[in-house]
Enzyme design. Structure first.
Site, PDB file in Angstrom:
ATOM      1  N   ILE A  10       0.012  -1.489 -42.554  1.00 39.80           N
ATOM      2  CA  ILE A  10      -0.889  -1.545 -43.705  1.00 39.80           C
ATOM      3  C   ILE A  10      -2.349  -1.622 -43.255  1.00 39.80           C
ATOM      4  CG2 ILE A  10      -1.530  -2.881 -45.774  1.00 39.80           C
ATOM      5  CD1 ILE A  10       1.248  -1.457 -45.860  1.00 39.80           C
ATOM      6  N   LYS A 201       2.719  -9.167 -56.874  1.00 38.47           N
ATOM      7  CA  LYS A 201       3.243  -8.369 -55.762  1.00 38.47           C
ATOM      8  C   LYS A 201       4.732  -8.631 -55.528  1.00 38.47           C
ATOM      9  CE  LYS A 201       4.018  -6.254 -52.036  1.00 38.47           C
ATOM     10  NZ  LYS A 201       3.418  -5.834 -50.821  1.00 38.47           N
ATOM     11  N   CYS A 255       9.975  -5.257 -47.150  1.00 38.44           N
ATOM     12  CA  CYS A 255       9.405  -5.645 -48.442  1.00 38.44           C
ATOM     13  C   CYS A 255      10.496  -5.972 -49.448  1.00 38.44           C
ATOM     14  CB  CYS A 255       8.534  -4.508 -48.962  1.00 38.44           C
ATOM     15  SG  CYS A 255       7.393  -3.913 -47.713  1.00 38.44           S
ATOM     16  N   TYR A 314      14.998   2.500 -41.948  1.00 39.21           N
ATOM     17  CA  TYR A 314      15.378   1.821 -43.188  1.00 39.21           C
ATOM     18  C   TYR A 314      15.348   2.744 -44.390  1.00 39.21           C
ATOM     19  CZ  TYR A 314      10.773   1.052 -45.400  1.00 39.21           C
ATOM     20  OH  TYR A 314       9.578   1.203 -46.038  1.00 39.21           O
TER      21      TYR A 314
HETATM   22  N1  SAJ Z   1      16.529   2.204 -51.953  1.00 40.42           N
HETATM   23  C1  SAJ Z   1      17.772   2.354 -52.569  1.00 40.42           C
HETATM   24  N2  SAJ Z   1      17.824   2.972 -53.775  1.00 40.42           N
HETATM   25  C2  SAJ Z   1      16.709   3.465 -54.391  1.00 40.42           C
HETATM   26  C3  SAJ Z   1      15.461   3.304 -53.767  1.00 40.42           C
HETATM   27  C4  SAJ Z   1      15.381   2.657 -52.545  1.00 40.42           C
HETATM   28  O1  SAJ Z   1      18.796   1.925 -52.053  1.00 40.42           O
HETATM   29  O2  SAJ Z   1      16.851   4.031 -55.470  1.00 40.42           O
HETATM   30  C5  SAJ Z   1      16.430   1.536 -50.638  1.00 40.42           C
HETATM   31  C6  SAJ Z   1      15.758   2.401 -49.556  1.00 40.42           C
HETATM   32  O3  SAJ Z   1      16.675   3.277 -48.960  1.00 40.42           O
HETATM   33  C7  SAJ Z   1      15.238   1.351 -48.605  1.00 40.42           C
HETATM   34  C8  SAJ Z   1      14.889   0.188 -49.513  1.00 40.42           C
HETATM   35  O4  SAJ Z   1      15.550   0.436 -50.743  1.00 40.42           O
HETATM   36  O5  SAJ Z   1      16.223   0.928 -47.694  1.00 40.42           O
HETATM   37  C9  SAJ Z   1      13.419  -0.005 -49.798  1.00 40.42           C
HETATM   38  O6  SAJ Z   1      12.756   1.242 -49.911  1.00 40.42           O
HETATM   39  P1  SAJ Z   1      11.699   1.615 -51.021  1.00 40.42           P
HETATM   40  O7  SAJ Z   1      11.303   3.014 -50.787  1.00 40.42           O
HETATM   41  O8  SAJ Z   1      12.218   1.297 -52.374  1.00 40.42           O
HETATM   42  O9  SAJ Z   1      10.494   0.597 -50.815  1.00 40.42           O
HETATM   43  P2  SAJ Z   1       9.639   0.093 -49.547  1.00 40.42           P
HETATM   44  O10 SAJ Z   1      10.228  -1.185 -49.076  1.00 40.42           O
HETATM   45  O11 SAJ Z   1       9.442   1.173 -48.544  1.00 40.42           O
HETATM   46  O12 SAJ Z   1       8.223  -0.178 -50.251  1.00 40.42           O
HETATM   47  C10 SAJ Z   1       8.130  -1.129 -51.317  1.00 40.42           C
HETATM   48  C11 SAJ Z   1       7.329  -0.511 -52.456  1.00 40.42           C
HETATM   49  N3  SAJ Z   1       7.476  -1.349 -53.665  1.00 40.42           N
HETATM   50  C12 SAJ Z   1       7.807  -0.845 -54.855  1.00 40.42           C
HETATM   51  O13 SAJ Z   1       8.070   0.321 -55.032  1.00 40.42           O
HETATM   52  C13 SAJ Z   1       7.857  -1.816 -56.008  1.00 40.42           C
HETATM   53  C14 SAJ Z   1       5.874  -0.364 -52.059  1.00 40.42           C
HETATM   54  O14 SAJ Z   1       5.095   0.077 -53.160  1.00 40.42           O
HETATM   55  C15 SAJ Z   1       5.318  -1.708 -51.552  1.00 40.42           C
HETATM   56  O15 SAJ Z   1       3.991  -1.579 -51.113  1.00 40.42           O
HETATM   57  C16 SAJ Z   1       6.168  -2.121 -50.375  1.00 40.42           C
HETATM   58  O16 SAJ Z   1       7.503  -2.294 -50.831  1.00 40.42           O
HETATM   59  C17 SAJ Z   1       5.619  -3.428 -49.823  1.00 40.42           C
HETATM   60  O17 SAJ Z   1       4.904  -3.399 -48.815  1.00 40.42           O
HETATM   61  O18 SAJ Z   1       5.840  -4.476 -50.411  1.00 40.42           O
END
Ligand code: SAJ
Length: 406
Positions: A10, A201, A255, A314
């Site tokens: 970040i 957040k 996250c 991930y």
């Molecule tokens: N995942 C699923 N099903 C889905 C979407 C995601 O199983 O439908 C899984 C992904 O494969 C992954 C995990 O969830 O393993 C997390 O991935 P992600 O793409 O949902 O999120 P992050 O962790 O990469 O980023 C999140 C984001 N938060 C939100 O969308 C509310 C991002 O905006 C934040 O800045 C970030 O967390 C953070 O730093 O907190």
């Protein structure tokens, strides 16, 4: 001048964004190797548009160092790990960074904490550090919490376009900090108090975690009675007020798999739905492991060594493996003392697991069954290479005949 402390996932893009939009920036990190790499003109992780942004920022004069600077504004973006047992945030790196800033900063400086912290951390852990060092908050030091909200894989775009939240003790300081972010951010920037910013957040990530847990639970219900969870979610989502996320092999990253635990850790008797959701997501890799065994039996595959996991990161198209479902699955498997499964990931060049391949062909030649753990663009483009293999597709991206789903 802004001194950005912590040049990780970040801090680095934020520093580059500020610098390439006319703000004088010095990036500081205690990791000498990282600073040396940046000073040699190379970025430290892969992200769409990052190299171009880096080049612009360097042209604009950004510098990198291990030293804290004497300046009016600091943005702290260091890791906030959490304790797996107590489920509480570990603010030690933020505290250490604030202490180091206090050693060099002039009176009247502003410290912006970008790192995600659990609600209440600024009051409990950061304010006392400042006060114990003899500074008066609001006079000698201004404290701000501006949590980042960008998504790995689309960071550069989201830095420019996402709305932001700035939590400050006074509107005046909030507006000052807002001006820095407004140099590049085209989204709306809301100024609020610190407590609200902290909570916002964590709640955003919790909302997503609970939604994914719901999708994972639906997948289990549908598996139980051989229904197509993807088709069901697709149709439900055609309703104007329904938006269910996708089931998958688990939830990783630093996250969504972490932040909701802060609420469980701090409010154990209140955060019930969140607690159950996190347990569902955390047990998803074991659910996939059981599914692998079930399919191996059905297909007559007796040898673990003929099964390969595609993807170690991930999520898709990033090189970050923190809390990855594949690593969680291997850990669950280890507990049963079986030979580890083979793995391959085009984004992971270092060896991080026992039987890791670095070439897709070599990996495919060595296995009869492929589990798609991560939907990297590479496998989507080369899906035909999986023809003739038994495929367990954890993301519903493979349209070959006979493919298994979770
Ligand atoms: N995942 C699923 N099903 C889905 C979407 C995601 O199983 O439908 C899984 C992904 O494969 C992954 C995990 O969830 O393993 C997390 O991935 P992600 O793409 O949902 O999120 P992050 O962790 O990469 O980023 C999140 C984001 N938060 C939100 O969308 C509310 C991002 O905006 C934040 O800045 C970030 O967390 C953070 O730093 O907190």
């Amino acid at each position: 001048m802004v001194n950005v402390i912590g040049l990780g996932y970040i801090g680095l893009p934020t520093a580059l964004m500020l610098a390439s939009h006319g703000v004088e920036v010095v990036g500081t990190d205690y990791n000498k190797e990282l600073v040396a790499t940046l000073n040699e003109g190379r970025t430290t992780f892969k992200e769409d548009g990052l190299d171009e942004l880096f080049a612009e920022a360097v042209k604009a004069g950004i510098t990198f160092t291990t030293e804290y600077q004497h300046t009016q504004t600091y943005i702290i973006s260091v890791p906030t790990p959490y304790d797996k047992f107590s489920k509480k945030v570990d603010a030690r790196y933020v505290v250490a960074a604030v202490e180091d800033v206090l050693k060099v900063c002039p009176k009247g400086a502003t410290i912006v904490v970008e790192s995600t912290v659990s609600p209440g951390t600024m009051d409990r852990s950061i304010r006392p550090v400042i006060e114990n060092n003899g500074f008066v908050i609001g006079k000698d030091i201004h404290l701000v919490h501006a949590p980042e909200r960008i998504i790995p894989g689309n960071m550069v775009y989201e830095l420019l376009h996402n709305n932001r939240t700035i939590g400050a003790d006074s509107q005046e300081i909030g507006e000052k900090v807002k001006a820095y972010y407004a140099s590049f951010c085209q989204g709306e920037i809301v100024v609020t108090d610190i407590r609200t910013a902290e909570m916002t957040k964590v709640v955003e990530n919790t909302f997503r975690a609970v939604n994914i847990a719901f999708a994972n639970e639906l997948a289990r219900i549908c598996r139980h009675d051989e229904m197509d969870v993807y088709e069901i979610i697709r149709i439900c989502n055609m309703h104007p007020r329904v938006n269910i996320l996708q089931p998958g092999p688990g939830v990783g990253g630093h996250c969504i798999s972490v932040d909701p635990w802060f609420l469980v850790g701090d409010y154990p008797s209140l955060a019930k739905v969140i607690d159950e959701s996190m347990k569902t997501n955390d047990s998803q890799p074991s659910f996939v492991l059981n599914r692998i065994h079930e399919i191996m039996q059905k297909e007559g595959i007796q040898d673990n060594r003929r099964v390969g996991l595609y993807g170690l990161t991930y999520k898709e198209n990033v090189d970050d493996c923190r809390e990855s479902p594949t690593l969680q699955l291997l850990e669950a498997q280890e507990r049963h003392l079986a030979t580890p499964l083979k793995c391959y990931d085009p984004f992971v060049t270092r060896d991080i697991v026992p039987y890791q391949f670095h070439d897709l062909d070599a990996f495919l030649n060595d296995v009869d069954m492929v589990v798609i753990m991560v939907k990297h663009q590479e496998i989507i483009e080369h899906m035909d290479r999986l023809r003739g293999k038994v495929v367990l597709d954890c993301h519903n991206v493979c349209h070959l005949e006979g493919v298994y789903h979770i």
